[in-house]
Design an enzyme around this catalytic site. Structure first.
Site, mmCIF file in Angstrom:
data_model
loop_
_atom_site.group_PDB
_atom_site.id
_atom_site.type_symbol
_atom_site.label_atom_id
_atom_site.label_comp_id
_atom_site.label_asym_id
_atom_site.label_seq_id
_atom_site.Cartn_x
_atom_site.Cartn_y
_atom_site.Cartn_z
ATOM 1 N N ARG A 100 -40.248 -85.354 86.922
ATOM 2 C CA ARG A 100 -38.964 -84.404 86.601
ATOM 3 C C ARG A 100 -38.649 -83.110 86.712
ATOM 4 N NH1 ARG A 100 -35.446 -86.037 82.075
ATOM 5 N NH2 ARG A 100 -37.117 -84.376 80.780
ATOM 6 N N LYS A 105 -26.228 -128.703 60.944
ATOM 7 C CA LYS A 105 -26.476 -129.570 59.982
ATOM 8 C C LYS A 105 -26.209 -130.596 60.368
ATOM 9 C CE LYS A 105 -27.021 -127.632 55.944
ATOM 10 N NZ LYS A 105 -26.802 -127.097 54.346
ATOM 11 N N GLY A 130 -24.607 -116.358 51.979
ATOM 12 C CA GLY A 130 -23.408 -116.516 51.477
ATOM 13 C C GLY A 130 -22.310 -117.472 51.321
ATOM 14 N N HIS A 178 -34.591 -87.143 67.941
ATOM 15 C CA HIS A 178 -35.639 -86.733 68.299
ATOM 16 C C HIS A 178 -37.338 -87.333 68.025
ATOM 17 C CE1 HIS A 178 -39.263 -83.700 69.523
ATOM 18 N NE2 HIS A 178 -38.137 -83.555 70.144
ATOM 19 N N MET A 220 -21.437 -121.358 50.250
ATOM 20 C CA MET A 220 -21.639 -121.635 49.044
ATOM 21 C C MET A 220 -23.109 -122.859 49.099
ATOM 22 S SD MET A 220 -19.832 -125.547 47.589
ATOM 23 C CE MET A 220 -21.237 -126.781 48.492
ATOM 24 N N GLU A 252 -26.868 -88.937 85.357
ATOM 25 C CA GLU A 252 -27.226 -88.417 84.291
ATOM 26 C C GLU A 252 -25.310 -88.213 83.973
ATOM 27 O OE1 GLU A 252 -30.207 -87.296 82.694
ATOM 28 O OE2 GLU A 252 -31.108 -85.552 84.289
ATOM 29 N N ARG A 264 -34.227 -128.742 62.065
ATOM 30 C CA ARG A 264 -33.485 -127.639 62.824
ATOM 31 C C ARG A 264 -34.693 -126.490 63.743
ATOM 32 N NH1 ARG A 264 -31.644 -123.890 57.557
ATOM 33 N NH2 ARG A 264 -33.507 -124.206 56.364
ATOM 34 N N ARG A 315 -22.485 -130.526 50.923
ATOM 35 C CA ARG A 315 -23.764 -129.740 51.843
ATOM 36 C C ARG A 315 -22.789 -128.707 53.044
ATOM 37 N NH1 ARG A 315 -28.357 -132.993 54.165
ATOM 38 N NH2 ARG A 315 -29.212 -130.759 54.184
ATOM 39 N N TYR A 354 -35.500 -101.082 89.688
ATOM 40 C CA TYR A 354 -36.440 -101.073 88.682
ATOM 41 C C TYR A 354 -36.433 -100.389 87.173
ATOM 42 C CZ TYR A 354 -37.546 -95.642 89.239
ATOM 43 O OH TYR A 354 -37.171 -95.081 89.738
ATOM 44 N N CYS A 364 -33.792 -94.438 83.674
ATOM 45 C CA CYS A 364 -35.428 -93.600 82.944
ATOM 46 C C CYS A 364 -34.816 -93.826 81.508
ATOM 47 C CB CYS A 364 -35.738 -92.873 83.793
ATOM 48 S SG CYS A 364 -35.387 -91.741 84.066
ATOM 49 N N SER A 368 -32.213 -92.059 90.226
ATOM 50 C CA SER A 368 -33.352 -92.594 88.659
ATOM 51 C C SER A 368 -32.008 -92.462 87.096
ATOM 52 C CB SER A 368 -34.324 -92.048 87.909
ATOM 53 O OG SER A 368 -34.561 -93.018 86.602
ATOM 54 N N ARG A 400 -41.874 -85.773 82.588
ATOM 55 C CA ARG A 400 -41.337 -85.134 81.613
ATOM 56 C C ARG A 400 -42.057 -83.804 81.835
ATOM 57 N NH1 ARG A 400 -39.188 -89.151 77.249
ATOM 58 N NH2 ARG A 400 -41.407 -89.416 78.002
HETATM 59 P P1 ADP Z 1 -29.693 -125.620 52.631
HETATM 60 O O1 ADP Z 1 -28.616 -124.956 53.614
HETATM 61 O O2 ADP Z 1 -29.473 -123.971 51.681
HETATM 62 O O3 ADP Z 1 -30.910 -125.732 52.897
HETATM 63 P P2 ADP Z 1 -29.303 -128.411 52.114
HETATM 64 O O4 ADP Z 1 -27.566 -128.978 52.384
HETATM 65 O O5 ADP Z 1 -29.855 -128.291 52.642
HETATM 66 O O6 ADP Z 1 -28.750 -126.770 52.000
HETATM 67 O O7 ADP Z 1 -29.372 -128.697 50.746
HETATM 68 C C1 ADP Z 1 -30.637 -128.715 50.491
HETATM 69 C C2 ADP Z 1 -31.535 -129.365 49.767
HETATM 70 O O8 ADP Z 1 -30.576 -130.312 48.992
HETATM 71 C C3 ADP Z 1 -32.296 -130.466 50.512
HETATM 72 O O9 ADP Z 1 -33.468 -129.835 50.873
HETATM 73 C C4 ADP Z 1 -32.301 -131.880 49.473
HETATM 74 O O10 ADP Z 1 -33.351 -131.587 49.105
HETATM 75 C C5 ADP Z 1 -31.834 -131.468 49.074
HETATM 76 N N1 ADP Z 1 -30.350 -132.478 49.334
HETATM 77 C C6 ADP Z 1 -29.192 -132.461 49.713
HETATM 78 N N2 ADP Z 1 -28.665 -133.826 50.469
HETATM 79 C C7 ADP Z 1 -29.514 -134.591 49.616
HETATM 80 C C8 ADP Z 1 -29.074 -135.821 50.013
HETATM 81 N N3 ADP Z 1 -28.041 -136.630 50.080
HETATM 82 N N4 ADP Z 1 -29.826 -136.537 49.176
HETATM 83 C C9 ADP Z 1 -31.087 -135.867 48.246
HETATM 84 N N5 ADP Z 1 -31.683 -134.860 48.334
HETATM 85 C C10 ADP Z 1 -30.545 -134.091 49.356
HETATM 86 MG MG MG Z 2 -31.663 -85.710 80.595
HETATM 87 MG MG MG Z 3 -31.486 -127.381 53.607
#
Ligand code: ADP
Ligand code: MG
Ligand code: MG
Length: 891
Positions: A627, A26, A105, A465, A107, A755, A349, A96, A861, A841, A774, A571
């Site tokens: 075979r 990010k 997982g 199997h 924050m 084998e 991304r 973020r 191959y 194979c 093979s 086979r």
């Molecule tokens: P995630 O990784 O779960 O996508 P983000 O860090 O991208 O989390 O944040 C989720 C959403 O929060 C973003 O898509 C955006 O809509 C909002 N957000 C994050 N930072 C800002 C910011 N600086 N201003 C406004 N909205 C924000």
């Molecule tokens: Mg065999």
């Molecule tokens: Mg995001």
């Protein structure tokens, strides 16, 4: 001094997309976008190195971190003309997380950080909108309270719901500033009772609380589990992004949204996404209100596309879309916010996409000149092609899931449940769609599996199997669905409270392992022009040949259709199970009278000859490796009483005698028993018959087609030179006899499977008698590990889950052990004969990672099941590109 903090936005961009390891995905992309002039709110990234240092130092930050954060924050204040914590002109930020790879997982993001009872008034004044200010404040407390202070999210929802009910408001946007003020007080009360501490009002405390929560979440159980499953090292660490807020919740000229530069499910070059007016952050995905489409072209009646509601910001977004695609040369997944008609980009991304979309986007972008053909080849995950070759469940269809097993063979299939191979064949013959349900399958079930649309087992793993055979045939298979109880006697299967009787319908999704009640509609696959184009491109760069493992005419034809360049493994034992042959096979095994035995073997000859001839016809001059008989004989023996009686009658024996003979043939450890060339040595008549049938068939088809046929005779389970030398000599004698009888000549090849570990080690000596090798990597894996794949289900998953093995070695080759033996076999074999033909194979022949290894060791191959052929062609091309770039040979 280590640089811990990198600024982005408003002209100072210290990071770049390539710095993903240091700044997280990010943060790196925020800097990259800002450096390319895109509207990114300014902020800074605290590096992943801080995370590592934090854990190395007993959860303490590096000394100079605070000072660097203060400097970077001061810069943001300056460029925004606002001050963090200043009631007169408060700066608010988002905090973020962002690791190298996106990681559930971790924050969740905290928005509107910096608000308290004083700054909220300042925000109300400066924006001229008290409702907006209090809405932002309550969002902040709610997020901070749950994400940082650990108060469960639903408690906040409960407070809000109660309030709405009591004051009879329905929509959040209708709640007034005064009302939010009350809710804020309730929220804070909730936090102090629940968390045992007060909600922090000092913005600096808030900031460091949130930063600490991001770093802390790197080691939480959810993140740890995810990392283990995806082999992400804990040492990577996460970055933290602190960014000035922009507001999508300031009114009707504000919005927030998520979009893809192309359609992620079809790949179409159409802007795709959703947005919400007057909303913030995750509102779009949270489903509080129904999001609206971006483009008019995608809007249905009654919808309000952004193109019409916010035309100015939409036009700007279209510009950003093309800047980003041109820059990143890939489909992007973008998060944005519109504040008072001004667009801001908050994330980009590479977008996740379906297999179909990946294919279309790669081909389109190569044609658009955005990427090269080779890039396009690299872009499409080889294993994803599987999805394109099989029917899939209609995504719009309603469904009731019964349970889930292992996704053992892809595709979707619906049919009536049957519990025996016989019933399966009988119903299929009448045109009924059937699903064969077994506790596990054995070679006797193969004909039933062939007749079935899909196979469901309650026991066994990805290489059981059922799984191997179903993949080979292109049948859908869900294996090891342990929560199903099958009662053969009653003719039912039970899952929880559902009992399903023979003849009732179920649907299998072999791509996910799901089992559904009744008939869920499926969509047939279409091999698009794009698919053929990509295959053509792949063929032009790959070095490895791709053959198929096939023995039935059906499978061979499928293999050709998918571009197989021959058969790498037929086979012959699969041909022994046909209803018209199994009787003769049983007589051959059980007879003690030599004449009777010879007669049974002679009876099998025309069947085998026809089988081979039809393979040669379909392959029309391409190499066909056959075979000779491999499995232990008792696999063919009768089990049911009726079968015993039948054999007894044919041989003029008593059922008791037949039963005794069967018992005598039983082995303690058949996998290491009387099988492979050991059979050929002790019962040479069987191999002689097979060789005869093969050569006769080749002669016939050669005349028929008027072009040379290339039979390759493969001798299984060889451990020593002497075994191969003797078996080879016997085969050559038989061939000489046949050719003399036929008065003709023919080119043929005799080779062996490698084998067994001993064969790999002795490859130089064995090669003296082999025209080709093979590698049989299924057996080689079993024998190298000393582990039976039929019994591995009870402990192998534990090994993989607990990191004792990186992957199931039957699925992806164990490079260090089994692979080392393959490498040794290649080296020693070629030492003796430099142009020894080398193939593989086993199941690994269709696994992209294993194919990369086979490219590295220089095999000629790979041979895989027919439906994997396109996967193997693409994987071979990708492997060739990777090897070329490694040796620095610019392609
Ligand atoms: P995630 O990784 O779960 O996508 P983000 O860090 O991208 O989390 O944040 C989720 C959403 O929060 C973003 O898509 C955006 O809509 C909002 N957000 C994050 N930072 C800002 C910011 N600086 N201003 C406004 N909205 C924000
Ligand atoms: Mg065999
Ligand atoms: Mg995001």
């Amino acid at each position: 001094m280590t640089k811990w903090v990198y600024s982005f936005g408003d002209g100072l961009n210290e990071g770049r997309a390539e710095m993903r390891n240091l700044l997280g995905g990010k943060g790196a992309n925020l800097a990259e976008m800002a450096a390319n002039g895109l509207p990114v709110p300014p902020g800074f990234t605290i590096t992943t190195e801080v995370c590592s240092a934090f854990y190395e130092n007993g959860r303490k930050y590096p000394d100079d971190l605070r000072a660097q954060v203060a400097d970077a924050l001061a810069r943001v204040e300056k460029s925004m003309g606002l001050r963090f914590g200043d009631a007169a002109a408060p700066l608010l930020v988002s905090v973020r997380s962002g690791a190298r790879v996106s990681m559930p997982g971790m924050m969740d993001t905290v928005l509107n950080l910096g608000l308290n009872d004083e700054t909220v008034e300042g925000l109300a004044r400066s924006s001229g909108d008290a409702r907006f200010a209090w809405d932002s404040y309550r969002r902040f407390i709610q997020m901070y309270g749950s994400v940082v202070m650990g108060v469960p999210h639903h408690h906040f929802e409960d407070v809000l719901e109660q309030f709405k009910r009591a004051s009879k408001v329905e929509d959040d946007t209708a709640i007034t500033a005064e009302q939010w003020r009350t809710i804020v007080a309730d929220y804070r009360h909730l936090i102090s009772t629940h968390a045992g501490t007060e909600f922090p009002t000092d913005p600096q405390d808030q900031l460091w609380g949130a930063i600490g929560a991001v770093f802390g979440s790197w080691m939480n159980p959810r993140a740890n589990t995810y990392r283990r499953l995806h082999e992400i090292p804990a040492s990577w660490g996460t970055a933290v992004n602190v960014q000035s807020m922009v507001f999508g919740n300031m009114g009707e000229d504000c919005a927030t949204g998520v979009c893809f530069t192309r359609d992620p499910s079809t790949g179409e070059n159409i802007f795709y996404g959703e947005y919400l007016i007057n909303a913030q952050g995750e509102d779009v995905v949270a489903g509080i209100r129904t999001p609206q489409p971006m483009a008019c072209a995608r809007a249905e009646a009654g919808q309000h596309p952004m193109e019409t509601t916010l035309p100015q910001a939409y036009a700007e977004l279209m510009r950003v879309r093309s800047v980003l695609e041109t820059h990143y040369k890939d489909m992007q997944d973008i998060e944005f916010t519109v504040q008072r008609n001004v667009l801001y980009i908050l994330q980009t991304r590479s977008g996740k996409r379906t297999a179909a979309a990946a294919l279309k986007i790669a081909i389109d972008m190569a044609r658009e000149g955005l990427i090269t053909q080779e890039d396009a080849i690299r872009r499409v995950p080889a294993s994803s092609l599987d999805q394109l070759l099989h029917p899939t469940l209609d995504p719009k269809a309603e469904r009731v899931q019964l349970t889930r097993g292992l996704p053992a063979s892809p595709g979707a299939a619906a049919g009536a449940v049957v519990f025996s191979a016989e019933e399966c064949e009988a119903r299929a013959a009448k045109g009924e769609d059937v699903i064969l349900v077994r506790i596990e399958t054995s070679p006797e079930d193969v004909h039933g599996m062939h007749a079935a649309r899909g196979v469901l087992t309650t026991r066994g793993g990805m290489t059981s199997h059922a799984a191997v055979v179903a993949r080979g045939m292109g049948r859908v298979c869900v294996a090891g669905a342990g929560s199903i109880h099958v009662d053969y006697a009653a003719g039912t299967m039970t899952i929880g409270t559902h009992t399903i009787a023979q003849g009732e319908w179920i649907t299998l999704d072999g791509g996910t392992g799901a089992v559904y009640l009744g008939r869920v509609p499926t969509i047939a696959p279409t091999l698009s022009d794009d698919f053929n184009t990509l295959m053509g491109w792949a063929d032009s760069v790959r070095r490895l040949g791709v053959r198929a493992n096939a023995e039935t005419p059906d499978d061979a034809a499928t293999a050709r259709r998918f571009g197989a360049e021959g058969i790498g493994l037929a086979r012959t034992e699969h041909m022994f199970f046909g209803p018209d042959r199994i009787g003769l096979v049983r007589q051959m095994i059980i007879a003690d009278d030599e004449l009777v035995r010879q007669k049974a073997i002679a009876g099998l000859l025309p069947f085998q000859r026809d089988d081979f001839a039809s393979l040669f016809r379909i392959m029309a001059g391409l190499p066909v490796t056959v075979r000779l008989l491999d499995p232990p004989l008792h696999e063919f023996l009768p089990h049911a009483e009726a079968e015993m009686v039948e054999v007894a009658q044919a041989l003029g024996k008593s059922v008791e005698e037949v039963r005794a003979r069967c018992a005598a043939l039983a082995e303690t450890n058949p996998m290491l028993g009387h099988r492979g060339c050991r059979l050929g040595l002790t019962s040479p008549e069987i191999y002689a018959m097979q060789v005869r049938a093969l050569i006769q068939a080749a002669v016939i088809v050669e005349k028929e087609l008027g072009k040379p046929i290339r039979p390759e005779i493969m001798i299984p389970l060889v451990a020593t030179q002497a075994e191969l030398a003797t078996t080879r000599r016997a085969a050559e004698d038989e061939i000489a006899r046949v050719l003399k009888e036929e008065g003709t000549n023919l080119n043929y090849y005799i080779g062996t499977m490698i084998e067994l570990p001993r064969a790999a080690i002795q490859a130089d000596r064995i090669a003296e008698y082999a025209d080709f090798f093979s590698f049989g990597t299924n057996d080689l894996t079993q024998t190298t590990f000393g582990l039976s794949r039929d019994d591995a289900g009870s402990f192998l998953p534990y090994y993989v889950d607990n990191g004792l093995l990186p992957r199931d070695p039957f699925v992806s080759i164990d490079r260090d052990g089994v692979g080392a033996l393959v490498r040794l076999g290649v080296e020693r074999g070629r030492q003796t004969s430099p142009d020894l033909k080398l193939g593989i194979c086993g199941e690994h022949g269709g696994d992209p990672d294993s194919i990369a290894f086979f490219e590295e060791v220089g095999l000629d191959y790979v041979s895989c099941s027919p439906f994997r052929v396109p996967v193997a062609r693409l994987a071979a091309a990708q492997a060739a590109l990777a090897t070329r770039s490694k040796v620095g040979n610019p392609a």
